[in-house]
Design an enzyme around this catalytic site. Structure first.
Site: not given
Length: 158
Positions: A45, A47-49, A53
């Site tokens: 997703t 913001t996560c990518s 992370l």
């Protein structure tokens, strides 16, 4: 919701590694270790990518230099998705853990219902766990990304 000073609940998390599928018992996984665990609403997703992370990937060596034994990322995804996402992000120093049925997330009291986005998912957070006990807990407010990012956690554990 879990609080500082409380023990991580006994559940399981899955990881796909070179030897195949591994089911980790949280009691054993966090015993006698100092761990940074961060959670994302979903692998791959935005913001996560793009930020969450990658921040831990970049700062992994600095974080581990403070005495952290494991940096782990957990999401309500299966271990296959977590492994593929870790590979895509070059997250070789991060343990990519799947919480496919959200049992770990629910046991922590950190679940959220995203309805049609993906159903039950994890809130975005980061915590420090020492020998199974939460010593730092940073839960993001909705639509925010500050408290759980790698830079914030690194500053807190230095």
């Amino acid at each position: 919701m879990i609080q500082k000073g409380q023990t991580i609940p006994a559940t399981t998390l899955s990881e796909l590694g070179e030897e195949g599928m591994v089911t980790h018992n949280t009691d054993e996984l966090f015993a006698n270790k100092r761990v940074v665990l961060f959670a994302v609403p979903g692998a791959f997703t935005p913001t996560c990518s793009e930020a969450h992370l990658p921040g831990y990937v970049v700062l992994a060596d600095e974080i581990k230099a403070t005495g952290i034994d494991i940096i782990a990322c957990v999401s309500v995804n299966d271990a296959f998705v977590m492994q593929a996402w870790g590979e895509a992000q070059n997250a070789t120093e991060i343990m990519m853990l799947g919480d496919g049925d959200a049992s770990f997330t629910k046991a922590l009291g950190l679940e959220m219902d995203t309805a049609t986005f993906g159903g039950v998912r994890s809130q975005r957070y980061a915590m420090v766990i020492e020998n199974g006990v939460v010593t730092q807990l940073n839960v993001e407010e909705p639509q925010q990304f500050e408290a759980s990012k790698a830079e914030t956690i690194l500053a807190a554990i230095k």
